[in-house]
Design an enzyme around this catalytic site. Structure first.
Site, short mmCIF file in Angstrom:
data_model
loop_
_atom_site.label_atom_id
_atom_site.label_comp_id
_atom_site.label_asym_id
_atom_site.label_seq_id
_atom_site.Cartn_x
_atom_site.Cartn_y
_atom_site.Cartn_z
N GLY A 105 0.85 -1.19 0.00
CA GLY A 105 0.00 0.00 0.00
C GLY A 105 0.89 1.23 0.00
N ARG A 106 1.46 1.51 1.18
CA ARG A 106 2.29 2.68 1.37
C ARG A 106 3.41 2.80 0.35
NH1 ARG A 106 3.17 4.50 6.70
NH2 ARG A 106 2.62 2.40 7.36
N CYS A 124 -9.38 22.41 17.32
CA CYS A 124 -9.32 22.66 18.75
C CYS A 124 -8.83 21.43 19.50
CB CYS A 124 -10.69 23.09 19.25
SG CYS A 124 -11.10 24.70 18.60
N TYR A 136 -2.21 6.81 3.54
CA TYR A 136 -2.80 7.07 4.85
C TYR A 136 -2.88 8.56 5.15
CZ TYR A 136 -1.70 2.14 4.95
OH TYR A 136 -1.60 0.81 4.62
N1 LLP Z 1 -2.27 -5.99 3.93
C1 LLP Z 1 -2.90 -5.95 5.12
C2 LLP Z 1 -3.61 -7.14 5.60
C3 LLP Z 1 -2.84 -4.79 5.90
O1 LLP Z 1 -3.45 -4.76 7.07
C4 LLP Z 1 -2.13 -3.65 5.44
C5 LLP Z 1 -2.07 -2.43 6.21
C6 LLP Z 1 -1.52 -3.73 4.17
C7 LLP Z 1 -1.60 -4.91 3.46
C8 LLP Z 1 -0.77 -2.60 3.56
O2 LLP Z 1 0.29 -2.18 4.35
P1 LLP Z 1 1.34 -1.09 3.79
O3 LLP Z 1 2.04 -1.75 2.64
O4 LLP Z 1 0.55 0.09 3.35
O5 LLP Z 1 2.20 -0.79 4.95
N2 LLP Z 1 -2.37 3.90 9.01
C9 LLP Z 1 -1.04 3.39 9.28
C10 LLP Z 1 -0.78 2.11 8.54
C11 LLP Z 1 -1.80 1.04 8.83
C12 LLP Z 1 -1.58 -0.19 8.02
C13 LLP Z 1 -2.72 -1.13 8.16
N3 LLP Z 1 -2.61 -2.30 7.37
C14 LLP Z 1 -0.03 4.47 8.94
O6 LLP Z 1 -0.43 5.57 8.56
O7 LLP Z 1 1.17 4.26 9.10
#
Ligand code: LLP
Length: 421
Positions: free
Chosen positions: A270-271, A337, A366
């Site tokens: 994702g990220r 606030c 995110y």
């Molecule tokens: N697969 C699953 C099952 C997940 O739970 C997640 C992310 C991903 C893939 C993708 O992860 P990435 O490649 O984006 O790290 N809001 C937080 C991150 C939460 C991630 C939740 N799960 C932040 O802003 O750092």
């Protein structure tokens, strides 16, 4: 270069002028380059790149990813809706999450998704019941919790150790597959693991991989035929010039092991796909000196919650540096606030004047997807830059958007996912 920040081939100041601030700007070419890098890294194995929609679910981005052959990792009916609307084929979609509801299962089964990533015995039983009722077969993988503690920058983004709500303990997983083998409406298709987010070291992935491969070989001897391994996402990027995960090196270690086991591979980044392709443009409203120097901007925690929720670092810079300013340690704060409403704290910054634009970096993931309407703030606009072409990909919310659903009610509540499925 010339003292004025550009996004793709476009002056950031022009974008702010045209669409207002706060404004998310995405460089789609960067996103596409990232996808191609993933595809190349995993070229040696039959693989599905299931982009994690939660990082950034903007339809225009999803459409471009669909065109590149990406699938999706989803976590709700809403994300399924987005992914399908963007043209991502259902058979390229995996569905994660510990709390899938019945209507969500019905929707995903009818669409015919690739697999449910099942996170508990209760969920598998429910999936069986729903699939039986519909006369459909539910393909699934058990998401195992390998109990590896992966170093992530914040405890909220670690998911692979025993004390989180995610996944099924490794030692309990085989039993779920055995149970499912006796159910006509369930089809075990793979095994899934996701150990956390913003992980920059390949080691925990490899530890988890070995644990999962051991489970696969046990299941094989029992006649459970699995065809894929889902390694999850979490591939870390650089927010502060620190290291990022070397995806190529990870792939080099993972691909031969998964091939040897005769499996195909799913990855759920994702990220790492969208993170560094996004900036948030925000305008300085006031500079307030009250013991500390506060740079008060028009974007805040409702637009970007990562700094206050995870202590996340995002670089902040002036969009136009042609006029030099004095550097000071400042807090860049929003108008909400809440004391926790900040974008950066104690940050050395060339102190801008009111009216100047700032860019907050690495917010493609995110950022908007975690934005809220807190303080009755309208969520910001999003635009996409493709070389020197600019498209508005989400208009700024209006005051009417804020009260939509609160007026002229006829008394009928609508159940989740029930209104259009
Ligand atoms: N697969 C699953 C099952 C997940 O739970 C997640 C992310 C991903 C893939 C993708 O992860 P990435 O490649 O984006 O790290 N809001 C937080 C991150 C939460 C991630 C939740 N799960 C932040 O802003 O750092």
């Amino acid at each position: 270069m010339d003292g004025e920040l550009r996004c793709g081939g476009v002056r950031a100041a022009d974008l702010a002028e045209r669409f207002g601030t706060p404004l998310y700007v995405y460089d789609i070419r960067r996103i596409e380059d990232r996808i191609q890098a993933f595809q190349k890294a995993f070229a040696g194995i039959d693989h599905l790149l299931a982009y994690s929609v939660k990082a950034n679910g903007n339809l225009s981005i999803l459409r471009r990813l669909a065109a590149l052959g990406c699938g999706a990792d989803i976590t709700s009916a809403g994300e399924l809706y987005r992914a399908r609307k963007a043209g991502i084929p259902a058979e390229h979609i995996v569905f994660a999450g510990v709390g899938k509801t019945e209507p969500e299962m019905v929707y995903a089964l009818r669409e015919g998704i690739y697999a449910f990533n099942v996170e508990s015995a209760g969920e598998l039983e429910r999936l069986d019941a729903v699939a039986s009722r519909l006369g459909l077969r539910a393909r699934f993988a058990v998401r195992v919790n390998p109990d590896v503690l992966s170093p992530t920058p914040h405890e909220y983004t670690a998911t692979g150790h025993a004390a989180t709500k995610f996944g099924v303990p490794l030692e309990d997983a085989a039993e779920l597959y055995r149970w499912a083998a006796r159910r006509r409406n369930l089809e075990a298709r793979g095994v899934d693991v996701h150990i956390g987010s913003q992980i920059v070291d390949p080691e925990p992935y490899l530890t988890a991989l070995e644990a999962v491969l051991r489970l696969v070989s046990v299941l094989r001897t029992e006649g459970v035929p699995l065809s894929y391994l889902d390694l999850g996402g979490g591939y870390g990027i650089s927010y502060d010039a620190g290291p990022e995960l070397n995806v190529e090196a990870l792939a080099q270690a993972v691909v031969p092991r998964v091939r040897e086991a005769g499996l195909s591979l799913v990855v759920e980044p994702g990220r790492s796909v969208v993170g560094d392709a996004g900036i948030l443009l925000t305008r300085v409203e006031y500079v307030k000196r009250a013991g500390k120097t506060f740079v008060i901007v028009d974007g805040g925690m409702s637009d970007l919650i990562r700094p206050s929720h995870y202590g996340g670092y995002h670089a902040v810079e002036r969009v136009d540096t042609r006029i030099p300013r004095r550097t000071e340690a400042v807090d860049v704060v929003g108008p909400l606030c809440e004391t926790g409403d900040f974008l950066a704290r104690d940050r050395p910054l060339d102190v801008p004047e009111a009216g100047e634009l700032l860019a907050v970096r690495t917010v493609g993931a995110y950022g908007f997807s975690m934005a809220s309407n807190y303080n009755a703030r309208r969520r910001p606009a999003e635009c996409m830059v493709d070389g020197d072409r600019v498209t508005l990909v989400r208009r700024r919310e209006t005051l009417d958007d804020l009260v939509r659903g609160e007026e002229n009610l006829d008394g009928a509540g609508v159940s989740e996912a029930g209104e259009d499925r």
